[in-house]
Design an enzyme around this catalytic site. Sequence first.
Site, PDB file in Angstrom:
ATOM      1  N   ARG A 164     -13.342   3.513   7.600  1.00 34.64           N
ATOM      2  CA  ARG A 164     -12.589   4.775   7.641  1.00 34.64           C
ATOM      3  C   ARG A 164     -13.347   5.869   8.420  1.00 34.64           C
ATOM      4  O   ARG A 164     -13.316   7.042   8.052  1.00 34.64           O
ATOM      5  CB  ARG A 164     -12.287   5.288   6.228  1.00 34.64           C
ATOM      6  CG  ARG A 164     -11.374   4.397   5.418  1.00 34.64           C
ATOM      7  CD  ARG A 164      -9.970   4.327   6.027  1.00 34.64           C
ATOM      8  NE  ARG A 164      -9.037   3.741   5.093  1.00 34.64           N
ATOM      9  CZ  ARG A 164      -8.831   2.431   4.949  1.00 34.64           C
ATOM     10  NH1 ARG A 164      -9.496   1.564   5.720  1.00 34.64           N
ATOM     11  NH2 ARG A 164      -7.977   1.981   4.060  1.00 34.64           N
ATOM     12  N   SER A 246      -4.633   6.929   0.202  1.00 31.46           N
ATOM     13  CA  SER A 246      -5.850   6.982  -0.624  1.00 31.46           C
ATOM     14  C   SER A 246      -6.517   8.330  -0.427  1.00 31.46           C
ATOM     15  O   SER A 246      -6.769   8.726   0.718  1.00 31.46           O
ATOM     16  CB  SER A 246      -6.835   5.904  -0.197  1.00 31.46           C
ATOM     17  OG  SER A 246      -6.285   4.636  -0.368  1.00 31.46           O
ATOM     18  N   GLU A 346     -10.900  11.295   1.712  1.00 30.19           N
ATOM     19  CA  GLU A 346     -10.542  10.649   2.977  1.00 30.19           C
ATOM     20  C   GLU A 346      -9.773  11.600   3.902  1.00 30.19           C
ATOM     21  O   GLU A 346     -10.053  11.644   5.092  1.00 30.19           O
ATOM     22  CB  GLU A 346      -9.719   9.393   2.668  1.00 30.19           C
ATOM     23  CG  GLU A 346      -9.648   8.424   3.824  1.00 30.19           C
ATOM     24  CD  GLU A 346      -8.834   7.188   3.505  1.00 30.19           C
ATOM     25  OE1 GLU A 346      -9.378   6.268   2.921  1.00 30.19           O
ATOM     26  OE2 GLU A 346      -7.640   7.165   3.836  1.00 30.19           O
TER      27      GLU A 346
HETATM   28  N1  EPU Z   1      -7.469  -0.092  -9.468  1.00 33.04           N
HETATM   29  C1  EPU Z   1      -7.383   0.276 -10.786  1.00 33.04           C
HETATM   30  N2  EPU Z   1      -6.685   1.403 -11.098  1.00 33.04           N
HETATM   31  C2  EPU Z   1      -6.078   2.160 -10.164  1.00 33.04           C
HETATM   32  C3  EPU Z   1      -6.183   1.793  -8.816  1.00 33.04           C
HETATM   33  C4  EPU Z   1      -6.879   0.639  -8.479  1.00 33.04           C
HETATM   34  O1  EPU Z   1      -7.919  -0.383 -11.666  1.00 33.04           O
HETATM   35  O2  EPU Z   1      -5.470   3.172 -10.520  1.00 33.04           O
HETATM   36  C5  EPU Z   1      -8.181  -1.318  -9.109  1.00 33.04           C
HETATM   37  C6  EPU Z   1      -7.180  -2.387  -8.663  1.00 33.04           C
HETATM   38  O3  EPU Z   1      -6.688  -3.119  -9.729  1.00 33.04           O
HETATM   39  C7  EPU Z   1      -8.005  -3.243  -7.737  1.00 33.04           C
HETATM   40  C8  EPU Z   1      -8.984  -2.249  -7.137  1.00 33.04           C
HETATM   41  O4  EPU Z   1      -8.985  -1.094  -7.972  1.00 33.04           O
HETATM   42  O5  EPU Z   1      -8.731  -4.199  -8.470  1.00 33.04           O
HETATM   43  C9  EPU Z   1      -8.656  -1.868  -5.708  1.00 33.04           C
HETATM   44  O6  EPU Z   1      -7.325  -1.379  -5.641  1.00 33.04           O
HETATM   45  P1  EPU Z   1      -6.358  -1.761  -4.414  1.00 33.04           P
HETATM   46  O7  EPU Z   1      -6.386  -3.207  -4.148  1.00 33.04           O
HETATM   47  O8  EPU Z   1      -5.052  -1.106  -4.678  1.00 33.04           O
HETATM   48  O9  EPU Z   1      -7.022  -1.134  -3.146  1.00 33.04           O
HETATM   49  P2  EPU Z   1      -7.790   0.239  -2.943  1.00 33.04           P
HETATM   50  O10 EPU Z   1      -9.244  -0.053  -2.812  1.00 33.04           O
HETATM   51  O11 EPU Z   1      -7.377   1.231  -3.950  1.00 33.04           O
HETATM   52  C10 EPU Z   1      -7.726   0.133  -0.329  1.00 33.04           C
HETATM   53  C11 EPU Z   1      -7.460   1.112   0.764  1.00 33.04           C
HETATM   54  C12 EPU Z   1      -5.953   1.260   0.974  1.00 33.04           C
HETATM   55  C13 EPU Z   1      -5.401  -0.101   1.348  1.00 33.04           C
HETATM   56  C14 EPU Z   1      -5.713  -1.090   0.217  1.00 33.04           C
HETATM   57  C15 EPU Z   1      -5.313  -2.486   0.583  1.00 33.04           C
HETATM   58  C16 EPU Z   1      -9.283   2.692   0.766  1.00 33.04           C
HETATM   59  C17 EPU Z   1      -9.767   4.039   0.364  1.00 33.04           C
HETATM   60  N3  EPU Z   1      -8.054   2.395   0.417  1.00 33.04           N
HETATM   61  O12 EPU Z   1      -7.204   0.696  -1.522  1.00 33.04           O
HETATM   62  O13 EPU Z   1      -5.759   2.127   2.071  1.00 33.04           O
HETATM   63  O14 EPU Z   1      -3.987  -0.033   1.552  1.00 33.04           O
HETATM   64  O15 EPU Z   1      -7.148  -1.125  -0.028  1.00 33.04           O
HETATM   65  O16 EPU Z   1      -6.174  -2.986   1.587  1.00 33.04           O
HETATM   66  O17 EPU Z   1     -10.023   1.944   1.397  1.00 33.04           O
HETATM   67  C18 EPU Z   1      -5.421   4.422   2.635  1.00 33.04           C
HETATM   68  O18 EPU Z   1      -6.525   4.395   3.174  1.00 33.04           O
HETATM   69  O19 EPU Z   1      -4.713   5.465   2.628  1.00 33.04           O
HETATM   70  C19 EPU Z   1      -4.946   3.235   1.936  1.00 33.04           C
HETATM   71  C20 EPU Z   1      -3.819   3.241   1.221  1.00 33.04           C
END
Ligand code: EPU
Length: 350
Positions: A164, A246, A346
């Site tokens: 990012r 995010s 972000e």
């Molecule tokens: N989780 C929780 N509670 C929550 C949210 C997440 O327990 O409220 C846990 C999920 O269960 C999972 C882990 O956290 O085990 C990661 O969550 P998720 O797979 O939804 O991905 P993320 O890390 O929250 C990142 C990117 C997203 C991207 C997704 C899929 C960042 C900051 N965010 O989200 O990007 O779509 O992975 O690859 O890197 C963005 O940058 O705007 C964005 C949406």
Amino acid sequence: MFLEKNVPLQSYNTFGIAAKAQALVRVRSEADLLAVLADPQLASLPRQVLGGGSNIVLTGDVKALVLKMEVPGIGLVGETDKHWLIEAGAGVDWHALVAWTLDHGYPGLENMALIPGTVGASPVQNIGAYGVELQDRFDSLDAMDMFTGELFSLNAAQCGFSYRDSVFKHACGAADGLGLAGRAVILRVRFALPKHWRPELGYLDLERKMAETGIDSPDARQIFDWVVAIRRAKLPDPQVIGNAGSFFKNPSVTPEQCADIIAREPKVVHYPMPDGSIKLAAGWLIDACGWKGKTVGHAGVYEKQALVLVNRGGRENPCTGGEVMTLAKAIQTSVYERFGIRLEPEPVVI
Ligand code: EPU
């Protein structure tokens, strides 16, 4: 070039925050930027580049000259043994580009379907989702140097991509001398899409889709459909509930720090990275602090994904940027107090 004054920005930012641009110029080609530089009054103003407004928080009216990027066009511009080269204008909607590439038989962007924003903004924060980042498909870009009016091109190494992050997020004149923020305006981006395409399926949500459907060798269109379905299920549609995706980056820690946290919080979601560091899921940390569904004024934490802050007031009573930042700071404080981790926002705060 046409200068617009007091332009409402509510429909130009995906949070739906109400603010105005004192002055705005729509940029459809390099000629519009050259016209800005040639105008003695405009040339001296500070500038703010605006793409799809999907990664910004407006905390008040924008006093800088807003350059609203609307450079159009998508096309095949070349090929190598291994890649198709596709070029798109900075103003093209990102998801429209992903759909176009699949419609024309050039797979490779499907894991990044439905990311809000424009093509010109995609290199700035090296967008990524479901195991693929922009830098994996990037060839080069054209930009204008707003100090000199010169056009120049950058390859991937020159863009300094990391998670990012890129040179476009670092202030020009910063200590490392690499920053181009405030200097470069991206006009066109070229993507190198693989002729020998292979699916990228190493992400838990996609593995689940494979198990659910029994499809173990999906084509690019199938992955596109899955990613769209996954995102629709867990992320709010900005057309319905304003948000900027995010709100925080997933923080990186050392293996020692991670072991320390696991000893106290065995369920913390963490991913080992190729460089030996460990990435923690910011959404999990925020969720663990009890923030899901909480509200400050008209700003809130999305019920289904704690990493996403939302505008609960809609278009009629939108949240303010101040409310979003108050909520963000409260989240940062509670995550720091419980886990000793500083979350980094972000979006760009304007
Ligand atoms: N989780 C929780 N509670 C929550 C949210 C997440 O327990 O409220 C846990 C999920 O269960 C999972 C882990 O956290 O085990 C990661 O969550 P998720 O797979 O939804 O991905 P993320 O890390 O929250 C990142 C990117 C997203 C991207 C997704 C899929 C960042 C900051 N965010 O989200 O990007 O779509 O992975 O690859 O890197 C963005 O940058 O705007 C964005 C949406």
